[in-house]
Write an enzyme that holds these catalytic residues in place. Structure first.
Site, PDB file in Angstrom:
ATOM      1  N   LYS A 120     -13.072  88.221  74.308  1.00  0.00           N
ATOM      2  CA  LYS A 120     -12.682  89.512  73.731  1.00  0.00           C
ATOM      3  C   LYS A 120     -13.342  89.745  72.382  1.00  0.00           C
ATOM      4  CE  LYS A 120      -8.366  90.522  76.069  1.00  0.00           C
ATOM      5  NZ  LYS A 120      -6.912  90.706  75.909  1.00  0.00           N
ATOM      6  N   LYS A 202     -13.597  89.514  88.422  1.00  0.00           N
ATOM      7  CA  LYS A 202     -12.234  89.954  88.687  1.00  0.00           C
ATOM      8  C   LYS A 202     -12.149  91.486  88.652  1.00  0.00           C
ATOM      9  CE  LYS A 202      -7.711  89.464  86.676  1.00  0.00           C
ATOM     10  NZ  LYS A 202      -6.900  88.991  85.567  1.00  0.00           N
ATOM     11  N   LYS A 205      -9.799  97.250  85.220  1.00  0.00           N
ATOM     12  CA  LYS A 205      -9.900  98.694  84.970  1.00  0.00           C
ATOM     13  C   LYS A 205     -10.838  98.998  83.810  1.00  0.00           C
ATOM     14  CE  LYS A 205      -7.477  99.183  81.241  1.00  0.00           C
ATOM     15  NZ  LYS A 205      -7.426 100.075  80.111  1.00  0.00           N
TER      16      LYS A 205
END
Ligand code: TRP
Length: 337
Positions: A120, A202, A205
Site C-alpha cells: 500500500k 485477486k 474493486k
C-alpha cells in the site's frame, strides 16, 4: 443432577470489512457468505471497519454514504442482528483506545514487515501516513477486545492475524492472561476469487479494468457482460487444471454460488465450450445476487431501521469491549477514574 442442562459454549467470532463503496463478488464469496453461515453455530460479532478506511483519503460525503451502504449490504447478504452483533467500528470508542495501547506493545520492525503495508505504501506513495503503518494494531484491537476465538479472514489478512496473536501473547506474557489468543479461520470454499481479466490476481474493486471484477449490486446485464468477457485458456475443457487459472476461477465461483462440487461442474460441462460455460456461470451469479440487490435497495431506503440496528449493535459491542479495555488498562497500571 446431570450435565444435560449445560450446553456447550459457542465459539466467538469476530470479523470486519472496510466500507469501500462497492462490495465485490470476491468479498461476498470469500467473506460475507461465510459470515452468514457462521451465525448459526457461533457467537458472531461483525463490524464495518470505517476507522481502517481513513488510512486512504476519503471524500466525506461519499464516505458517509459508503459506510451506510456497507451496513445495509451486509444485512442484505444475511447478517442477522437478532443472532449476531453488528456495528460500525467508529461508533465504539474502545477500538481506537486499545489500538493506541497495543501500538506500544508492537515493534516498528514487526509493522515494517507487513506485506500489505509495503504494497500500500508503494501504491499511495504520496500518503504513507502513520495510520497505514499501525493499521495492524487497530485490527488487533478489534479482535482482542471481544476475546474472539476465531477470526474469518481472507488469505491477505493472515499476516495481520499472526501479528495479532503475537501482540496478545506478548501482552499476556508481561501482565498475565488478558487477551484470548485467536485462531484464523480461512474457509475451505471460495477463499480466493480472482480477477476475471487476469486470474493470477485477486479480484479487487480497485482494479483499473472494470471488467476484472463484479460488484454485488451490479445489474444482471453488467454481470453477464463481464462473465462473457472473462479470460480463459486455449484448451477448451471445463475442468480444474494447472495453467488454467481463468477456468479454475470460474469453476470456483460456480461452485461457491451453486454449492456444486468441481466434479459435478466438470461433468455437467463435458464436451461443451467455454462460451456456454461462461454464460452459465454468469447466470448462476445473477440469480445468487438478485435477492441481495433487491433486499439492499429496501434497506438503504429505510434509514431509520438502519440507525436502530447499528445503534443497538454499538451499545452491545461497547459493553463487551469495555470489559477487556478496563482489564488491560488496570494491568498496565492505569488508575481507574
Ligand atoms: N483489515 C481487514 C481487511 O481489510 C478488515 C478488518 C479490520 C478486519 N478489522 C478486522 C478483519 C478484524 C478481521 C478482523 O480485510
Amino acid at each position: 443432577m446431570n450435565n444435560n442442562t449445560v450446553t456447550e459454549k459457542k465459539k466467538r467470532i469476530f470479523s470486519a470489512i472496510q466500507p469501500s463503496g462497492t462490495i465485490t463478488l470476491g468479498n461476498y464469496i470469500g467473506a460475507l457468505q461465510n459470515w452468514v453461515k457462521l451465525q448459526d453455530d457461533h457467537e458472531c460479532i461483525y463490524a464495518v471497519a470505517d476507522l481502517h478506511a481513513i488510512t486512504v483519503r476519503q471524500d466525506p460525503k461519499a464516505f458517509r454514504q459508503n459506510i451506510l451502504n456497507a451496513y445495509a449490504l451486509f444485512l442484505a447478504c444475511g447478517v442477522d442482528t437478532e443472532k449476531s452483533i453488528f456495528f460500525i467500528q467508529s461508533h465504539v470508542h474502545t477500538h481506537a483506545e486499545l489500538a493506541w495501547i497495543l501500538n506500544c506493545y508492537t515493534q516498528f520492525g514487526e509493522l515494517s514487515r507487513m506485506t500489505q503495508f509495503k504494497d500500500k505504501s508503494a501504491k499511495h506513495a504520496d500518503n504513507v501516513n502513520a495510520g497505514l503503518f499501525t493499521y495492524p494494531s487497530l485490527m488487533a484491537a478489534d479482535i482482542l477486545l471481544y476475546q474472539a476465538d476465531l477470526v474469518p479472514i481472507g488469505a491477505d489478512q493472515k499476516q495481520h492475524l499472526e501479528l495479532t496473536r503475537n501482540i496478545a501473547e506478548r501482552f499476556n506474557g508481561i501482565y498475565g492472561n488478558t487477551f484470548r489468543v485467536p485462531e484464523g479461520y480461512i474457509p475451505q470454499v471460495g477463499a480466493r476469487v480472482m480477477s476475471l481479466q487476469d486470474p493470477k490476481k485477486k479480484m479487487s474493486k480497485s482494479d483499473e479494468n472494470v471488467n476484472a471484477w463484479v460488484g454485488i449490486t451490479d445489474s444482471p446485464e453488467t454481470i453477464m457482460k463481464k462473465f462473457k468477457r472473462a479470460v480463459t485458456d486455449s484448451e477448451a475443457r471445463v475442468c480444474v487444471g494447472e495453467g488454467k487459472d481463468g477456468i479454475n476461477n470460474l469453476i470456483g465461483i460456480m461452485s461457491a454460488v451453486t454449492g456444486k462440487t468441481n466434479d459435478e461442474i466438470t461433468a455437467e460441462f463435458e464436451g461443451k465450450g467455454y462460451g456456454d460455460f461462461k454464460t452459465k456461470v454468469g447466470e448462476a451469479v445473477v440469480e445468487k445476487l438478485r435477492p441481495i440487490r433487491e433486499s439492499f435497495e429496501k434497506y438503504v431506503a429505510d434509514k431509520a431501521y438502519l440507525e436502530e440496528q447499528y445503534r443497538k449493535g454499538a451499545e452491545i459491542a461497547e459493553k463487551i469491549s469495555i470489559r477487556t479495555l478496563d482489564k488491560a488498562k488496570k494491568k498496565i497500571g492505569y488508575l481507574p477514574r
